[in-house]
Design an enzyme around this catalytic site. Sequence first.
Site, PDB file in Angstrom:
ATOM      1  N   ASP A   1      15.877  -8.402  12.366  1.00  0.00           N
ATOM      2  CA  ASP A   1      16.983  -8.296  11.495  1.00  0.00           C
ATOM      3  C   ASP A   1      17.117  -7.085  10.803  1.00  0.00           C
ATOM      4  O   ASP A   1      16.220  -5.995  10.695  1.00  0.00           O
ATOM      5  CB  ASP A   1      16.966  -9.580  10.538  1.00  0.00           C
ATOM      6  CG  ASP A   1      15.804  -9.982   9.897  1.00  0.00           C
ATOM      7  OD1 ASP A   1      14.914  -9.006   9.926  1.00  0.00           O
ATOM      8  OD2 ASP A   1      15.582 -11.053   9.736  1.00  0.00           O
TER       9      ASP A   1
ATOM     10  N   GLU B   1      20.217 -18.929   8.549  1.00  0.00           N
ATOM     11  CA  GLU B   1      20.152 -19.659   7.389  1.00  0.00           C
ATOM     12  C   GLU B   1      20.478 -21.333   7.579  1.00  0.00           C
ATOM     13  O   GLU B   1      21.448 -21.537   8.546  1.00  0.00           O
ATOM     14  CB  GLU B   1      21.104 -19.300   6.129  1.00  0.00           C
ATOM     15  CG  GLU B   1      20.787 -17.767   5.907  1.00  0.00           C
ATOM     16  CD  GLU B   1      19.662 -17.657   4.869  1.00  0.00           C
ATOM     17  OE1 GLU B   1      18.869 -18.716   4.850  1.00  0.00           O
ATOM     18  OE2 GLU B   1      19.509 -16.408   4.207  1.00  0.00           O
TER      19      GLU B   1
ATOM     20  N   HIS C   1      14.581 -20.729   6.722  1.00  0.00           N
ATOM     21  CA  HIS C   1      15.311 -19.677   7.619  1.00  0.00           C
ATOM     22  C   HIS C   1      14.319 -19.027   8.348  1.00  0.00           C
ATOM     23  O   HIS C   1      13.323 -18.980   8.093  1.00  0.00           O
ATOM     24  CB  HIS C   1      16.493 -18.745   6.678  1.00  0.00           C
ATOM     25  CG  HIS C   1      15.680 -17.794   6.060  1.00  0.00           C
ATOM     26  ND1 HIS C   1      16.064 -17.445   4.805  1.00  0.00           N
ATOM     27  CD2 HIS C   1      14.591 -17.095   6.314  1.00  0.00           C
ATOM     28  CE1 HIS C   1      15.273 -16.361   4.496  1.00  0.00           C
ATOM     29  NE2 HIS C   1      14.283 -15.982   5.147  1.00  0.00           N
TER      30      HIS C   1
ATOM     31  N   ASN D   1      13.617 -21.899   2.462  1.00  0.00           N
ATOM     32  CA  ASN D   1      14.602 -22.790   2.876  1.00  0.00           C
ATOM     33  C   ASN D   1      14.484 -23.336   4.175  1.00  0.00           C
ATOM     34  O   ASN D   1      15.442 -23.879   4.881  1.00  0.00           O
ATOM     35  CB  ASN D   1      15.884 -22.457   2.331  1.00  0.00           C
ATOM     36  CG  ASN D   1      16.330 -21.151   3.012  1.00  0.00           C
ATOM     37  OD1 ASN D   1      15.599 -20.656   3.836  1.00  0.00           O
ATOM     38  ND2 ASN D   1      17.476 -20.544   2.584  1.00  0.00           N
TER      39      ASN D   1
HETATM   40  C1  F6R Z   1      12.098 -10.788   7.826  1.00  0.00           C
HETATM   41  C2  F6R Z   1      12.892 -12.163   8.192  1.00  0.00           C
HETATM   42  C3  F6R Z   1      12.735 -13.061   7.093  1.00  0.00           C
HETATM   43  C4  F6R Z   1      11.387 -13.456   6.591  1.00  0.00           C
HETATM   44  C5  F6R Z   1      11.388 -14.719   5.435  1.00  0.00           C
HETATM   45  C6  F6R Z   1       9.957 -14.790   4.827  1.00  0.00           C
HETATM   46  O1  F6R Z   1      12.516 -10.012   8.832  1.00  0.00           O
HETATM   47  O2  F6R Z   1      13.503 -12.390   9.332  1.00  0.00           O
HETATM   48  O3  F6R Z   1      13.203 -14.199   7.914  1.00  0.00           O
HETATM   49  O4  F6R Z   1      10.473 -13.586   7.494  1.00  0.00           O
HETATM   50  O5  F6R Z   1      12.483 -14.325   4.551  1.00  0.00           O
HETATM   51  O6  F6R Z   1       9.921 -13.608   3.915  1.00  0.00           O
HETATM   52  P1  F6R Z   1       8.460 -13.428   3.146  1.00  0.00           P
HETATM   53  O7  F6R Z   1       7.469 -13.123   4.276  1.00  0.00           O
HETATM   54  O8  F6R Z   1       8.773 -12.011   2.538  1.00  0.00           O
HETATM   55  O9  F6R Z   1       8.305 -14.521   2.409  1.00  0.00           O
END
Ligand code: F6R
Length: 241
Positions: free
Chosen positions: A67, A143, A138, A136
Amino acid sequence: MRLIITDNYKKLSRRTARHVAGQIELKPDCNLGLPTGSTPLGMYDVLVKLHQEEGLSLAEVSTFNLDEYRGLDRNHPRSFYNYMAENFFQHVDIKEENINFLDGTAGDIEQECQRFENKIATSGGIDLMVLGIGRNGHIGFNEPGKELKSNSHLAELAEETIKANQRFFQEEEEVPAQALTMGMGTILKSDRILLLASGRSKAWAVKELMKNRITPEFPASFLRVHPWVTLIIDQEAADKI
Ligand code: F6R
Protein backbone atom coordinates in the site's frame (compact mmCIF):
# COMPACT_ATOMS: atom_id res chain seq x y z
CA MET A 1 -3.06 -21.94 9.02
CA ARG A 2 0.17 -22.84 10.66
CA LEU A 3 0.99 -21.04 13.91
CA ILE A 4 4.48 -20.27 15.15
CA ILE A 5 4.78 -18.57 18.53
CA THR A 6 8.19 -17.08 19.30
CA ASP A 7 9.44 -15.98 22.74
CA ASN A 8 9.80 -12.37 21.74
CA TYR A 9 9.89 -9.82 18.91
CA LYS A 10 13.58 -10.39 18.19
CA LYS A 11 13.02 -14.06 17.56
CA LEU A 12 9.92 -13.32 15.46
CA SER A 13 12.01 -11.00 13.30
CA ARG A 14 14.83 -13.51 12.87
CA ARG A 15 12.48 -16.36 12.09
CA THR A 16 10.61 -14.33 9.48
CA ALA A 17 13.78 -12.99 7.88
CA ARG A 18 15.22 -16.51 7.65
CA HIS A 19 12.06 -17.63 5.91
CA VAL A 20 12.21 -14.75 3.41
CA ALA A 21 15.93 -15.42 2.84
CA GLY A 22 15.13 -19.09 2.22
CA GLN A 23 12.59 -18.08 -0.41
CA ILE A 24 15.20 -15.88 -2.12
CA GLU A 25 17.81 -18.65 -2.01
CA LEU A 26 15.41 -21.17 -3.54
CA LYS A 27 14.18 -18.76 -6.21
CA PRO A 28 16.56 -15.79 -6.63
CA ASP A 29 14.15 -14.05 -9.05
CA CYS A 30 11.15 -14.41 -6.74
CA ASN A 31 8.42 -11.81 -6.25
CA LEU A 32 7.94 -10.66 -2.67
CA GLY A 33 4.91 -8.83 -1.31
CA LEU A 34 6.00 -6.51 1.49
CA PRO A 35 4.40 -4.49 4.30
CA THR A 36 5.42 -1.33 6.15
CA GLY A 37 4.58 -0.43 9.77
CA SER A 38 6.39 -1.25 13.02
CA THR A 39 6.11 -5.02 12.94
CA PRO A 40 8.37 -5.79 9.94
CA LEU A 41 11.17 -3.39 10.99
CA GLY A 42 13.09 -6.13 12.81
CA MET A 43 12.72 -8.47 9.82
CA TYR A 44 14.13 -5.82 7.47
CA ASP A 45 17.06 -5.30 9.88
CA VAL A 46 17.91 -8.99 9.85
CA LEU A 47 17.56 -9.20 6.05
CA VAL A 48 19.97 -6.27 5.68
CA LYS A 49 22.45 -8.08 7.96
CA LEU A 50 22.07 -11.28 5.96
CA HIS A 51 22.87 -9.26 2.84
CA GLN A 52 25.83 -7.40 4.34
CA GLU A 53 27.36 -10.23 6.34
CA GLU A 54 26.29 -13.41 4.62
CA GLY A 55 26.01 -12.36 0.99
CA LEU A 56 22.23 -12.73 0.58
CA SER A 57 21.58 -11.11 -2.79
CA LEU A 58 18.37 -9.41 -3.88
CA ALA A 59 19.76 -8.53 -7.31
CA GLU A 60 17.08 -10.56 -9.08
CA VAL A 61 14.25 -10.14 -6.56
CA SER A 62 11.17 -8.06 -7.37
CA THR A 63 9.09 -6.47 -4.62
CA PHE A 64 5.47 -5.35 -4.54
CA ASN A 65 4.46 -3.21 -1.60
CA LEU A 66 1.02 -3.62 -0.17
CA ASP A 67 0.00 0.00 0.00
CA GLU A 68 0.82 3.69 -0.24
CA TYR A 69 -0.82 6.78 1.22
CA ARG A 70 -3.02 8.76 -1.15
CA GLY A 71 -1.47 12.11 -2.01
CA LEU A 72 2.05 11.45 -0.75
CA ASP A 73 4.80 11.59 -3.33
CA ARG A 74 7.26 8.68 -3.06
CA ASN A 75 9.94 11.09 -1.81
CA HIS A 76 7.74 12.44 0.98
CA PRO A 77 9.42 11.55 4.30
CA ARG A 78 6.27 9.77 5.51
CA SER A 79 5.51 7.86 2.31
CA PHE A 80 5.69 4.09 2.48
CA TYR A 81 8.14 4.20 -0.43
CA ASN A 82 10.46 6.32 1.68
CA TYR A 83 10.02 3.97 4.65
CA MET A 84 11.05 1.06 2.44
CA ALA A 85 14.01 2.97 1.00
CA GLU A 86 15.30 3.95 4.44
CA ASN A 87 14.71 0.67 6.20
CA PHE A 88 15.47 -1.79 3.45
CA PHE A 89 16.05 -0.93 -0.21
CA GLN A 90 19.01 1.44 0.34
CA HIS A 91 20.88 -1.23 2.27
CA VAL A 92 20.56 -4.15 -0.13
CA ASP A 93 21.34 -4.77 -3.79
CA ILE A 94 17.77 -4.70 -5.11
CA LYS A 95 17.44 -3.01 -8.50
CA GLU A 96 15.32 0.14 -8.61
CA GLU A 97 13.37 -1.18 -11.61
CA ASN A 98 12.36 -4.26 -9.61
CA ILE A 99 10.68 -2.21 -6.88
CA ASN A 100 6.93 -1.95 -7.46
CA PHE A 101 4.63 0.45 -5.68
CA LEU A 102 1.17 1.86 -6.07
CA ASP A 103 1.60 5.56 -6.89
CA GLY A 104 -0.19 7.60 -4.24
CA THR A 105 -0.14 10.67 -6.48
CA ALA A 106 -1.64 9.03 -9.59
CA GLY A 107 -4.29 11.17 -11.29
CA ASP A 108 -6.29 8.23 -12.57
CA ILE A 109 -6.60 5.88 -9.62
CA GLU A 110 -8.40 3.13 -11.48
CA GLN A 111 -5.75 3.07 -14.19
CA GLU A 112 -2.97 3.07 -11.60
CA CYS A 113 -4.53 0.14 -9.70
CA GLN A 114 -4.97 -1.77 -12.96
CA ARG A 115 -1.35 -1.08 -13.92
CA PHE A 116 -0.22 -2.51 -10.57
CA GLU A 117 -2.46 -5.58 -10.87
CA ASN A 118 -1.18 -6.20 -14.42
CA LYS A 119 2.42 -5.86 -13.27
CA ILE A 120 1.92 -8.48 -10.56
CA ALA A 121 0.24 -10.81 -13.05
CA THR A 122 2.79 -10.40 -15.86
CA SER A 123 5.63 -10.86 -13.37
CA GLY A 124 4.22 -14.29 -12.56
CA GLY A 125 2.38 -13.48 -9.31
CA ILE A 126 3.65 -13.04 -5.78
CA ASP A 127 5.62 -16.00 -4.43
CA LEU A 128 5.74 -14.91 -0.82
CA MET A 129 3.62 -12.22 0.78
CA VAL A 130 4.58 -10.84 4.18
CA LEU A 131 1.76 -9.15 6.08
CA GLY A 132 1.21 -7.25 9.29
CA ILE A 133 -2.23 -7.02 10.88
CA GLY A 134 -4.11 -3.99 12.19
CA ARG A 135 -5.55 -4.05 15.72
CA ASN A 136 -8.97 -4.07 14.04
CA GLY A 137 -8.00 -6.95 11.75
CA HIS A 138 -7.17 -4.91 8.68
CA ILE A 139 -4.75 -6.32 6.13
CA GLY A 140 -3.00 -3.81 3.90
CA PHE A 141 -5.63 -1.05 4.09
CA ASN A 142 -8.54 -3.43 3.68
CA GLU A 143 -10.50 -2.12 6.63
CA PRO A 144 -13.44 -3.82 8.38
CA GLY A 145 -16.75 -3.14 6.67
CA LYS A 146 -19.78 -4.65 4.95
CA GLU A 147 -17.73 -5.75 1.95
CA LEU A 148 -14.15 -6.03 0.84
CA LYS A 149 -12.71 -5.09 -2.53
CA SER A 150 -10.95 -7.84 -4.39
CA ASN A 151 -8.44 -5.89 -6.49
CA SER A 152 -6.14 -2.96 -5.73
CA HIS A 153 -8.18 0.14 -4.97
CA LEU A 154 -8.45 3.44 -3.14
CA ALA A 155 -9.34 2.83 0.51
CA GLU A 156 -10.60 5.05 3.31
CA LEU A 157 -8.58 4.48 6.46
CA ALA A 158 -10.54 3.58 9.59
CA GLU A 159 -10.47 6.14 12.40
CA GLU A 160 -8.51 3.66 14.55
CA THR A 161 -5.92 3.18 11.79
CA ILE A 162 -5.43 6.94 11.39
CA LYS A 163 -4.87 7.19 15.16
CA ALA A 164 -2.49 4.23 15.20
CA ASN A 165 -0.43 5.65 12.31
CA GLN A 166 -0.19 9.13 13.85
CA ARG A 167 2.99 7.88 15.58
CA PHE A 168 4.83 7.90 12.25
CA PHE A 169 3.94 11.56 11.63
CA GLN A 170 5.08 14.79 13.28
CA GLU A 171 2.52 16.21 15.69
CA GLU A 172 1.32 18.97 13.40
CA GLU A 173 1.09 16.68 10.36
CA GLU A 174 -2.09 14.97 9.35
CA VAL A 175 -2.16 11.28 8.59
CA PRO A 176 -3.68 10.89 5.10
CA ALA A 177 -7.23 9.52 5.37
CA GLN A 178 -6.93 7.50 2.16
CA ALA A 179 -4.48 5.03 0.68
CA LEU A 180 -4.06 2.87 -2.39
CA THR A 181 -3.92 -0.75 -1.32
CA MET A 182 -3.80 -4.24 -2.74
CA GLY A 183 -7.24 -5.82 -2.41
CA MET A 184 -7.98 -8.94 -0.43
CA GLY A 185 -8.12 -10.88 -3.71
CA THR A 186 -4.71 -9.55 -4.79
CA ILE A 187 -3.28 -10.72 -1.47
CA LEU A 188 -4.98 -14.13 -1.55
CA LYS A 189 -3.56 -14.83 -5.03
CA SER A 190 -0.06 -15.01 -3.49
CA ASP A 191 1.46 -18.49 -3.38
CA ARG A 192 2.43 -18.31 0.27
CA ILE A 193 1.62 -15.86 3.03
CA LEU A 194 3.38 -15.00 6.30
CA LEU A 195 1.36 -12.95 8.76
CA LEU A 196 3.24 -11.26 11.59
CA ALA A 197 1.82 -10.01 14.87
CA SER A 198 3.76 -8.67 17.81
CA GLY A 199 2.77 -7.25 21.17
CA ARG A 200 -0.32 -7.19 23.39
CA SER A 201 -2.07 -4.64 21.20
CA LYS A 202 -2.47 -7.41 18.59
CA ALA A 203 -3.71 -10.11 20.98
CA TRP A 204 -7.40 -9.45 20.26
CA ALA A 205 -6.84 -9.55 16.49
CA VAL A 206 -4.92 -12.82 16.78
CA LYS A 207 -7.73 -14.32 18.89
CA GLU A 208 -10.32 -13.27 16.29
CA LEU A 209 -8.23 -14.78 13.54
CA MET A 210 -8.28 -18.14 15.30
CA LYS A 211 -12.09 -18.28 15.11
CA ASN A 212 -13.64 -20.59 12.55
CA ARG A 213 -15.43 -17.88 10.58
CA ILE A 214 -14.89 -15.53 7.66
CA THR A 215 -16.32 -12.03 7.69
CA PRO A 216 -15.52 -8.68 6.03
CA GLU A 217 -15.99 -7.18 9.50
CA PHE A 218 -12.63 -8.79 10.24
CA PRO A 219 -10.67 -8.72 6.95
CA ALA A 220 -7.81 -10.94 8.14
CA SER A 221 -10.32 -13.79 8.54
CA PHE A 222 -10.24 -14.19 4.73
CA LEU A 223 -6.72 -15.57 5.10
CA ARG A 224 -8.40 -18.71 6.45
CA VAL A 225 -9.39 -19.72 2.91
CA HIS A 226 -5.78 -19.64 1.70
CA PRO A 227 -3.99 -23.01 1.62
CA TRP A 228 -0.58 -21.74 2.79
CA VAL A 229 -0.61 -19.16 5.55
CA THR A 230 1.83 -19.16 8.44
CA LEU A 231 1.27 -16.88 11.40
CA ILE A 232 4.45 -15.87 13.15
CA ILE A 233 3.54 -14.16 16.40
CA ASP A 234 5.29 -13.44 19.67
CA GLN A 235 4.17 -14.49 23.16
CA GLU A 236 2.49 -11.18 23.86
CA ALA A 237 0.39 -11.34 20.69
CA ALA A 238 -0.54 -14.91 21.67
CA ASP A 239 -1.81 -13.72 25.05
CA LYS A 240 -5.51 -14.34 24.37
CA ILE A 241 -5.36 -17.72 22.61
C1 F6R B 1 1.37 -1.64 6.17
C2 F6R B 1 0.06 -2.27 6.19
C3 F6R B 1 -0.73 -2.36 7.45
C4 F6R B 1 0.10 -2.79 8.66
C5 F6R B 1 -0.76 -2.85 9.92
C6 F6R B 1 0.05 -3.18 11.15
O1 F6R B 1 1.92 -1.68 4.87
O2 F6R B 1 -0.38 -2.70 5.18
O3 F6R B 1 -1.79 -3.26 7.26
O4 F6R B 1 0.67 -4.05 8.41
O5 F6R B 1 -1.39 -1.63 10.10
O6 F6R B 1 0.94 -2.13 11.39
P1 F6R B 1 2.04 -2.20 12.53
O7 F6R B 1 3.02 -3.23 12.13
O8 F6R B 1 2.66 -0.82 12.55
O9 F6R B 1 1.33 -2.54 13.79
